[in-house]
Design a protein around this motif. Structure first.
Motif, PDB file in Angstrom:
ATOM      1  N   ALA A 115       0.837  -1.215   0.000  1.00 48.19           N
ATOM      2  CA  ALA A 115       0.000   0.000   0.000  1.00 48.19           C
ATOM      3  C   ALA A 115       0.863   1.252   0.000  1.00 48.19           C
ATOM      4  CB  ALA A 115      -0.934  -0.007   1.211  1.00 48.19           C
ATOM      5  N   PHE A 116       1.961   1.233   0.752  1.00 50.00           N
ATOM      6  CA  PHE A 116       2.856   2.387   0.782  1.00 50.00           C
ATOM      7  C   PHE A 116       3.502   2.592  -0.581  1.00 50.00           C
ATOM      8  CE2 PHE A 116       6.448   5.030   1.882  1.00 50.00           C
ATOM      9  CZ  PHE A 116       5.990   5.809   2.927  1.00 50.00           C
ATOM     10  N   LEU A 117       3.910   1.508  -1.216  1.00 48.95           N
ATOM     11  CA  LEU A 117       4.489   1.588  -2.560  1.00 48.95           C
ATOM     12  C   LEU A 117       3.500   2.181  -3.555  1.00 48.95           C
ATOM     13  CD1 LEU A 117       6.500  -1.705  -3.204  1.00 48.95           C
ATOM     14  CD2 LEU A 117       7.271   0.605  -3.722  1.00 48.95           C
ATOM     15  N   ALA A 118       2.253   1.748  -3.472  1.00 52.89           N
ATOM     16  CA  ALA A 118       1.242   2.246  -4.401  1.00 52.89           C
ATOM     17  C   ALA A 118       1.018   3.740  -4.242  1.00 52.89           C
ATOM     18  CB  ALA A 118      -0.078   1.491  -4.180  1.00 52.89           C
ATOM     19  N   GLN A 119       1.188   4.246  -3.026  1.00 53.09           N
ATOM     20  CA  GLN A 119       0.940   5.663  -2.759  1.00 53.09           C
ATOM     21  C   GLN A 119       2.164   6.529  -3.023  1.00 53.09           C
ATOM     22  OE1 GLN A 119      -1.861   6.976  -2.163  1.00 53.09           O
ATOM     23  NE2 GLN A 119      -1.474   9.003  -1.339  1.00 53.09           N
ATOM     24  N   TYR A 120       3.354   6.028  -2.623  1.00 53.34           N
ATOM     25  CA  TYR A 120       4.546   6.884  -2.642  1.00 53.34           C
ATOM     26  C   TYR A 120       5.654   6.399  -3.573  1.00 53.34           C
ATOM     27  CZ  TYR A 120       2.287   8.770   1.505  1.00 53.34           C
ATOM     28  OH  TYR A 120       1.376   9.339   2.364  1.00 53.34           O
ATOM     29  N   ASP A 121       5.462   5.282  -4.236  1.00 56.04           N
ATOM     30  CA  ASP A 121       6.420   4.762  -5.204  1.00 56.04           C
ATOM     31  C   ASP A 121       7.777   4.473  -4.568  1.00 56.04           C
ATOM     32  OD1 ASP A 121       6.410   4.024  -8.002  1.00 56.04           O
ATOM     33  OD2 ASP A 121       7.996   5.494  -8.295  1.00 56.04           O
ATOM     34  N   THR A 217      20.540   1.331  -9.935  1.00 56.27           N
ATOM     35  CA  THR A 217      19.772   1.703 -11.114  1.00 56.27           C
ATOM     36  C   THR A 217      19.385   3.177 -11.020  1.00 56.27           C
ATOM     37  OG1 THR A 217      17.430   1.471 -10.472  1.00 56.27           O
ATOM     38  CG2 THR A 217      18.690  -0.555 -10.722  1.00 56.27           C
ATOM     39  N   SER A 218      18.840   3.687 -12.113  1.00 52.00           N
ATOM     40  CA  SER A 218      18.357   5.071 -12.119  1.00 52.00           C
ATOM     41  C   SER A 218      16.913   5.162 -11.662  1.00 52.00           C
ATOM     42  CB  SER A 218      18.492   5.670 -13.522  1.00 52.00           C
ATOM     43  OG  SER A 218      17.717   4.935 -14.452  1.00 52.00           O
ATOM     44  N   ASP A 219      16.309   4.012 -11.338  1.00 56.80           N
ATOM     45  CA  ASP A 219      14.927   3.977 -10.867  1.00 56.80           C
ATOM     46  C   ASP A 219      14.933   3.868  -9.344  1.00 56.80           C
ATOM     47  OD1 ASP A 219      12.292   3.369 -10.173  1.00 56.80           O
ATOM     48  OD2 ASP A 219      11.933   2.246 -12.008  1.00 56.80           O
ATOM     49  N   ALA A 220      14.568   4.953  -8.658  1.00 58.15           N
ATOM     50  CA  ALA A 220      14.636   4.987  -7.199  1.00 58.15           C
ATOM     51  C   ALA A 220      13.724   3.939  -6.563  1.00 58.15           C
ATOM     52  CB  ALA A 220      14.268   6.389  -6.701  1.00 58.15           C
ATOM     53  N   ARG A 516       1.015  12.028  -7.510  1.00 53.77           N
ATOM     54  CA  ARG A 516       1.956  10.960  -7.182  1.00 53.77           C
ATOM     55  C   ARG A 516       3.209  11.191  -7.991  1.00 53.77           C
ATOM     56  NH1 ARG A 516       0.799   5.582  -8.709  1.00 53.77           N
ATOM     57  NH2 ARG A 516       2.596   5.010  -7.432  1.00 53.77           N
ATOM     58  N   VAL A 517       4.315  11.364  -7.292  1.00 54.56           N
ATOM     59  CA  VAL A 517       5.575  11.626  -7.984  1.00 54.56           C
ATOM     60  C   VAL A 517       6.354  10.323  -8.041  1.00 54.56           C
ATOM     61  CG1 VAL A 517       7.682  12.996  -8.021  1.00 54.56           C
ATOM     62  CG2 VAL A 517       5.561  13.998  -7.168  1.00 54.56           C
ATOM     63  N   TYR A 518       6.423   9.738  -9.225  1.00 56.76           N
ATOM     64  CA  TYR A 518       7.098   8.461  -9.395  1.00 56.76           C
ATOM     65  C   TYR A 518       7.684   8.398 -10.791  1.00 56.76           C
ATOM     66  CZ  TYR A 518       2.857   7.361 -12.003  1.00 56.76           C
ATOM     67  OH  TYR A 518       1.824   7.396 -12.888  1.00 56.76           O
ATOM     68  N   GLY A 519       8.505   7.404 -11.027  1.00 55.70           N
ATOM     69  CA  GLY A 519       9.109   7.236 -12.339  1.00 55.70           C
ATOM     70  C   GLY A 519      10.379   6.417 -12.226  1.00 55.70           C
TER      71      GLY A 519
END
Length: 667
Positions: A115-121, A217-220, A516-519
């Motif tokens: 759930a935390f991942l889904a919200q905050y990436d 990786t470049s993906d946080a 949601r700031v993710y990428g």
């Protein structure tokens, strides 16, 4: 033969730690596999599966090492009596309870992660324990937005407790204390201590492994998956003691060198800085001359990123904002400094640069004598007010505002008959109706500064019925919430334009951050892109195409309102007619500091990382993609960026982001 028996009996004393190590490593590896399967494309694009799981195992060994080392160290003073059966019995009981407790912690943290991942990436971090102070808002969000995960987490944790307890009881029942040779215990214990320490260090290099070691990786988000959630939360807690100097990790410039670099920025180069203890304080002359300064109203829109603005490349769910942009200063390339509301607050009303630390809204040394527009304008004779639809204690806003210039605060308890109340407070319509009411009561001889902070566009996206034509089904989605927030804003501006206060008021409509700031990049630039609009009074239509930051808004608003004053801000007054736009924006994304700048060859992003080399990319605004630039970054440019990254920590440490009374007296 007797020696082998003694050795076997001595090892039996530590069996619970062996069981714990195996169970913990299996548990964390299975959890990592499940999480990776939810984001399989991002993992595959970022790292090989073998590296992903081997590094993950290494990170898990670090965590298990901490949990095994503590009881071993506690045991050391009693090593000389552990060979006795009575001591063994107490030791095994305590060790079993320790293992049960920390296995439960590992389980709980992993169950909480999806759930935390889904919200905050990202895996749980500082926000995980910070928001425990606000149970009403957190549980409302979980119940309405993540009910399935919440139920699964509670049920599975209860089952896990029952099974673990029974297993521990069975293990205890089978354990028979026996006298063993003291020397065997004294041989085994140091070996286990050294093994745990080596597991924690995870390397023989000068410095032990830390999260940066696993940032391959470049993906946080993928980097966070390599770790485990207990470790990420523990590391966040550990870092709290380093918050004051959080951004000094980006370089080795001295404070004097940092300040000198900042002062050489073109829009600050001609300024005088007369106060030694306040090194960025300078006099800003307003570009507009007014017989009476304008009221200033900032409407901070919750989570309204460019994602939802069609003309900025987003979805067509903000028709009122699209209409209003034709009437004022429209920022086409405005960027947020961070990903949380408090970060947006400190940037917009204080012009403060972002850092790895918590926002200054929460930090202890900034609760008094910290620069805000409210503090400055109050000294200039303004009435100052904060209007919010929820509870103003959330994120420590009330304490920060009261201590730094706000005369009054209106929150959820101050709405007698609200139209609608959701998990995060009253609706945006209620909020903006209150704003209209308060502005209508403004004194003709005393200007007003107001910060109004919306909340309808927040998980779980609740808003009144029958106000908008839904953008999609089901009802409680972000796109529908944004459309409602835009409707409430348009309704308010229509009324404001017919009011007596319109001609004397300057409005800033700006987002705090995107929803949601993710990428999968080091800094997902497109998710920092936000809309901004200045209108009201005599503001003429204009498009601001330069790359701009939230920190530029405070000096620009002061200048347009006709307020000349000493300020500590390092953002640019974009209303200055003879000054070229700085064409840059800064963004803090976790431990990464991004600097976006428009050059002759296009937009470029420079990323400073902790314990890693500087990286540079070409940024395409149309595709939102980053392309690595291979040549070595320019040293002069890196020094400038590093200075901007380090400055907030220096100013906070020295309590130097404030306009002293001597400056006020000299105006």
């Amino acid at each position: 033969m007797r020696a082998i028996k003694n050795l076997s009996r001595s090892l039996a004393l530590f069996k619970p730690l062996g069981y714990f190590t195996v169970i913990a490593l299996v548990l964390l590896s299975v959890s990592r596999l499940i999480l990776a399967s939810l984001y399989v494309n991002r993992v595959e694009n970022a790292v090989s599966w073998s590296e992903f799981f081997l590094l993950g195992l290494r990170a898990d060994i670090i965590q298990v090492g901490y949990f095994t080392l503590i009881p071993l160290l506690v045991l050391l003073p009693f090593i000389t009596i552990l060979h006795k059966p009575a001591a063994q019995r107490w030791w095994r009981r305590l060790l079993t309870l320790w293992v049960l407790f920390y296995t439960l912690i590992l389980w709980f943290m992993e169950v909480s992660t999806p759930a935390f991942l889904a919200q905050y990436d990202t895996r749980p971090n500082r926000l995980f324990f910070e928001y425990l102070a606000y149970p009403k808002e957190v549980f409302s969000t979980l119940i309405h937005g993540f009910a399935g995960w919440l139920a699964a987490g509670i049920v599975s944790t209860l089952i896990f407790i029952v099974i673990s307890y029974r297993c521990c009881r069975a293990t205890e029942y089978r354990f028979k204390p026996r006298a063993v040779g003291r020397r065997y215990v004294m041989l085994i214990l140091p070996i286990l201590v050294v093994s745990s320490v080596l597991g924690i260090r995870s390397t023989l290099a000068h410095r032990p492994a830390n999260p940066a070691f696993f940032a391959v990786t470049s993906d946080a988000m993928v980097n966070s998956l390599i770790l485990n959630s207990t470790y990420t939360v523990e590391y966040a807690l550990y870092n709290l003691k380093h918050e004051a100097a959080a951004n000094t990790v980006y370089g080795d410039l001295t404070p004097d060198q940092v300040v000198e670099e900042i002062r050489q920025t073109p829009h600050l180069k001609q300024q005088e800085f007369p106060f030694t203890d306040y090194p960025t304080v300078h006099y800003q002359q307003a570009t507009r001359t007014r017989s009476r300064p304008l009221n200033i109203v900032i409407i901070l829109q919750e989570s309204l990123g460019a994602t939802f603005v069609e003309s900025l490349g987003g979805l067509p769910v903000t028709p009122n904002l699209e209409r209003l942009k034709q009437q004022g200063w429209w920022f086409e390339n405005l960027y947020a400094t961070g990903i949380r509301s408090v970060r947006g607050i400190e940037a917009v009303i204080s012009g403060f640069l972002p850092s790895r630390a918590r926002s200054t809204v929460k930090l202890s040394a900034s609760q008094r004598q910290f620069f805000t527009l409210a503090d400055l304008l109050k000294r200039k004779g303004y009435q100052t007010e904060f209007i919010y639809g929820g509870q103003s204690h959330f994120d420590n806003m009330a304490n920060f505002f009261v201590g730094n210039g706000f005369d009054s605060i209106i929150d959820q308890d101050d709405y007698p008959n609200p139209k609608f109340v959701g998990s995060w407070g009253v609706s945006d319509q209620d909020l903006l109706n209150k704003l209209h009411q308060r502005l209508s009561q403004t004194s003709a001889d005393k200007p007003q500064f107001t910060l109004a902070f919306t909340s309808s566009n927040h998980e779980p996206f609740e808003f009144p019925d029958d106000q908008i034509v839904l953008a999609e089904q089901p009802r409680n989605t972000v796109n529908n919430a944004v459309k409602y927030a835009d409707y409430a804003l348009g309704e308010f501006i229509n009324r404001a334009q017919q009011s007596d206060y319109w001609e004397n008021t300057l409005f800033l409509i700006v987002a705090d951050h995107d929803t949601r700031v993710y990428g999968d990049e080091l800094v997902p630039v497109s998710k920092f892109h936000i809309p901004g609009l200045i209108l009201g009074a005599d503001i003429e239509p204009r498009k601001i195409s330069a790359v701009s930051s939230q920190i530029d808004l405070a000096p620009t608003m002061l200048s347009l309102a006709g307020v000349s004053a000493y300020v500590p801000t390092v953002g640019q007054d974009l209303s200055a007619p003879t000054m070229q736009p700085a064409n840059r924006a800064m963004m803090q994304f976790g431990d990464n500091y991004g600097w976006l700048e428009r050059t002759k060859s296009g937009e470029q992003l420079t990323v400073l990382q902790v314990d890693r080399s500087v990286q540079k990319f070409e940024y395409s605004p149309s595709s939102h993609r980053l392309k690595p630039i291979q040549q070595r970054p320019d040293a002069i440019q890196i020094n400038k960026i590093t200075a901007y990254a380090m400055l907030p920590s220096i100013l906070y440490q020295q309590r130097a982001y404030f306009v002293p009374e001597t400056a006020i007296a000299s105006q």
